[in-house]
Design a protein around this motif. Structure first.
Motif, PDB file in Angstrom:
ATOM      1  N   PRO A 180      -1.720  -2.062   6.249  1.00 56.22           N
ATOM      2  CA  PRO A 180      -2.491  -3.306   6.399  1.00 56.22           C
ATOM      3  C   PRO A 180      -3.865  -3.089   7.021  1.00 56.22           C
ATOM      4  O   PRO A 180      -4.824  -3.792   6.690  1.00 56.22           O
ATOM      5  CB  PRO A 180      -1.602  -4.161   7.312  1.00 56.22           C
ATOM      6  CG  PRO A 180      -0.231  -3.604   7.144  1.00 56.22           C
ATOM      7  CD  PRO A 180      -0.429  -2.132   6.945  1.00 56.22           C
ATOM      8  N   LEU A 181      -3.971  -2.113   7.929  1.00 52.71           N
ATOM      9  CA  LEU A 181      -5.240  -1.867   8.611  1.00 52.71           C
ATOM     10  C   LEU A 181      -6.303  -1.313   7.672  1.00 52.71           C
ATOM     11  O   LEU A 181      -7.503  -1.478   7.913  1.00 52.71           O
ATOM     12  CB  LEU A 181      -5.032  -0.886   9.769  1.00 52.71           C
ATOM     13  CG  LEU A 181      -4.159  -1.376  10.930  1.00 52.71           C
ATOM     14  CD1 LEU A 181      -3.835  -0.224  11.866  1.00 52.71           C
ATOM     15  CD2 LEU A 181      -4.865  -2.488  11.685  1.00 52.71           C
ATOM     16  N   LYS A 182      -5.874  -0.664   6.586  1.00 50.22           N
ATOM     17  CA  LYS A 182      -6.829   0.003   5.699  1.00 50.22           C
ATOM     18  C   LYS A 182      -6.919  -0.642   4.316  1.00 50.22           C
ATOM     19  O   LYS A 182      -8.013  -0.824   3.784  1.00 50.22           O
ATOM     20  CB  LYS A 182      -6.449   1.482   5.561  1.00 50.22           C
ATOM     21  CG  LYS A 182      -6.586   2.264   6.862  1.00 50.22           C
ATOM     22  CD  LYS A 182      -6.299   3.745   6.658  1.00 50.22           C
ATOM     23  CE  LYS A 182      -6.499   4.526   7.952  1.00 50.22           C
ATOM     24  NZ  LYS A 182      -6.224   5.973   7.777  1.00 50.22           N
ATOM     25  N   ILE A 183      -5.774  -0.995   3.726  1.00 49.26           N
ATOM     26  CA  ILE A 183      -5.771  -1.473   2.344  1.00 49.26           C
ATOM     27  C   ILE A 183      -6.492  -2.811   2.208  1.00 49.26           C
ATOM     28  O   ILE A 183      -7.393  -2.978   1.375  1.00 49.26           O
ATOM     29  CB  ILE A 183      -4.328  -1.591   1.816  1.00 49.26           C
ATOM     30  CG1 ILE A 183      -3.655  -0.217   1.791  1.00 49.26           C
ATOM     31  CG2 ILE A 183      -4.323  -2.217   0.427  1.00 49.26           C
ATOM     32  CD1 ILE A 183      -4.315   0.783   0.886  1.00 49.26           C
ATOM     33  N   LEU A 184      -6.104  -3.803   3.013  1.00 46.15           N
ATOM     34  CA  LEU A 184      -6.686  -5.140   2.870  1.00 46.15           C
ATOM     35  C   LEU A 184      -8.170  -5.181   3.239  1.00 46.15           C
ATOM     36  O   LEU A 184      -8.970  -5.740   2.482  1.00 46.15           O
ATOM     37  CB  LEU A 184      -5.880  -6.144   3.697  1.00 46.15           C
ATOM     38  CG  LEU A 184      -4.446  -6.367   3.201  1.00 46.15           C
ATOM     39  CD1 LEU A 184      -3.710  -7.341   4.112  1.00 46.15           C
ATOM     40  CD2 LEU A 184      -4.431  -6.880   1.773  1.00 46.15           C
ATOM     41  N   PRO A 185      -8.600  -4.612   4.375  1.00 48.12           N
ATOM     42  CA  PRO A 185     -10.042  -4.601   4.657  1.00 48.12           C
ATOM     43  C   PRO A 185     -10.850  -3.877   3.585  1.00 48.12           C
ATOM     44  O   PRO A 185     -11.957  -4.299   3.241  1.00 48.12           O
ATOM     45  CB  PRO A 185     -10.121  -3.875   6.009  1.00 48.12           C
ATOM     46  CG  PRO A 185      -8.804  -4.140   6.645  1.00 48.12           C
ATOM     47  CD  PRO A 185      -7.819  -4.110   5.514  1.00 48.12           C
ATOM     48  N   SER A 186     -10.299  -2.787   3.042  1.00 50.40           N
ATOM     49  CA  SER A 186     -11.005  -2.061   1.986  1.00 50.40           C
ATOM     50  C   SER A 186     -11.194  -2.937   0.755  1.00 50.40           C
ATOM     51  O   SER A 186     -12.273  -2.955   0.139  1.00 50.40           O
ATOM     52  CB  SER A 186     -10.231  -0.790   1.622  1.00 50.40           C
ATOM     53  OG  SER A 186     -10.826  -0.134   0.520  1.00 50.40           O
ATOM     54  N   TYR A 187     -10.149  -3.691   0.393  1.00 51.22           N
ATOM     55  CA  TYR A 187     -10.260  -4.567  -0.775  1.00 51.22           C
ATOM     56  C   TYR A 187     -11.264  -5.690  -0.521  1.00 51.22           C
ATOM     57  O   TYR A 187     -12.070  -6.022  -1.395  1.00 51.22           O
ATOM     58  CB  TYR A 187      -8.898  -5.159  -1.127  1.00 51.22           C
ATOM     59  CG  TYR A 187      -8.973  -6.117  -2.296  1.00 51.22           C
ATOM     60  CD1 TYR A 187      -9.133  -5.641  -3.590  1.00 51.22           C
ATOM     61  CD2 TYR A 187      -8.921  -7.492  -2.094  1.00 51.22           C
ATOM     62  CE1 TYR A 187      -9.232  -6.513  -4.667  1.00 51.22           C
ATOM     63  CE2 TYR A 187      -9.016  -8.368  -3.160  1.00 51.22           C
ATOM     64  CZ  TYR A 187      -9.170  -7.877  -4.444  1.00 51.22           C
ATOM     65  OH  TYR A 187      -9.279  -8.748  -5.501  1.00 51.22           O
ATOM     66  N   THR A 234      -3.727  -6.796  10.718  1.00 52.18           N
ATOM     67  CA  THR A 234      -2.736  -5.837  11.212  1.00 52.18           C
ATOM     68  C   THR A 234      -1.400  -5.922  10.490  1.00 52.18           C
ATOM     69  O   THR A 234      -0.492  -5.152  10.792  1.00 52.18           O
ATOM     70  CB  THR A 234      -2.495  -6.045  12.722  1.00 52.18           C
ATOM     71  OG1 THR A 234      -1.995  -7.364  12.946  1.00 52.18           O
ATOM     72  CG2 THR A 234      -3.788  -5.860  13.503  1.00 52.18           C
ATOM     73  N   ASP A 235      -1.246  -6.867   9.562  1.00 49.58           N
ATOM     74  CA  ASP A 235      -0.003  -6.945   8.795  1.00 49.58           C
ATOM     75  C   ASP A 235      -0.295  -7.526   7.420  1.00 49.58           C
ATOM     76  O   ASP A 235      -1.417  -7.935   7.122  1.00 49.58           O
ATOM     77  CB  ASP A 235       1.063  -7.768   9.529  1.00 49.58           C
ATOM     78  CG  ASP A 235       0.689  -9.241   9.665  1.00 49.58           C
ATOM     79  OD1 ASP A 235      -0.414  -9.624   9.212  1.00 49.58           O
ATOM     80  OD2 ASP A 235       1.489 -10.004  10.219  1.00 49.58           O
TER      81      ASP A 235
END
Length: 257
Positions: A139-146, A163-164
């Protein structure tokens, strides 16, 4: 009483009744143990029979257990209890193949019924398939990256901490402005109309998604007829009940219809 609980699962009931509205949730411990907790508030005037939607901790053993029970109900002898494992024996008979619904249908369940476990699994599946991160920090990397790729603007992640995958963590940080920009921008995607927009629940005559925590209420969605996108987040409110807060939001949205 809980009807047809998952096998080998101990459920601890911590529900409370109240004159206020509330939500019922079934939580499993983070270490994957077979202990679940029924937590939340049940209105005093609620029906004695109600459903709780949740993910079972071990789907394979659950299916095996259900099949065993069904066979016994139909007076078909089963010599041993259900187990899950692999076998190299060639003397096996294929009974059935069950395939997952397409992602568009899973998104519908996620948004309309709020099966929060789906959100966690979606993010971790993306991490596993793309190799962009470990499952632990997905969650810390995938969603912000998108979000950064989607918005394609400088400082697009300012003020955003995720965070989730479900949005239940109080460590999450997201402004109404950022969420509205995300909802507006995804309208350009080819999957928006049929897969995403249609999956939104209809609330107060509009396509929107709700989110609630203790003393926190949020709504975001679309007024498509007027090309409006909206986002409300009311955090740590006091002196008001959830229905009263909801009514005030409805009044604003009714004026925009």
């Amino acid at each position: 009483a809980i009807k047809n609980p998952p096998p080998r699962l101990k459920i601890i009931n911590e529900l409370m009744t109240s004159s206020l509205e509330g939500e019922v949730s079934l939580y499993f411990s983070v270490d994957g143990s077979n202990v679940g907790y029924l937590r939340g508030i049940v209105p005093l005037d609620a029906s004695p029979n109600f459903n709780v939607h949740c993910a079972v901790p071990d789907p394979a053993i659950y299916v095996a257990h259900e099949l065993t029970q069904a066979l016994r109900i139909n007076e078909i002898d089963v010599e041993q209890e259900a187990t899950v494992g692999s076998s190299e024996s060639e003397n096996l008979t294929l009974l059935d193949i069950h395939r997952s619904p397409p992602l568009s249908k899973l998104i519908e369940q996620f948004l309309r019924i709020s099966i929060n476990m789906y959100g966690e699994v979606f993010v971790k599946t993306i991490a596993h398939q793309t190799g962009q991160s470990s499952l632990f920090d997905a969650p810390l990397k995938i969603l912000p990256s998108y979000i950064h790729t989607l918005l394609d603007i400088e400082n697009s992640l300012d003020g955003i901490v995720i965070t989730d995958g479900s949005g239940l963590s109080r460590s999450n940080r997201l402004s109404t402005y950022a969420l509205a920009r995300i909802l507006f921008t995804v309208q350009k995607q080819p999957w928006f109309d049929n897969a995403y927009y249609e999956a939104f629940p209809t609330i107060n005559g509009l396509r929107m998604k709700s989110g609630t925590l203790m003393n926190t209420i949020a709504y975001a969605g679309y007024i498509k007829e007027h090309s409006f996108v909206f986002s409300f987040m009311i955090n740590n409110y006091h002196g008001e009940t959830a229905p009263n807060m909801r009514k005030k939001i409805w009044n604003i949205l009714d004026a925009l219809k």
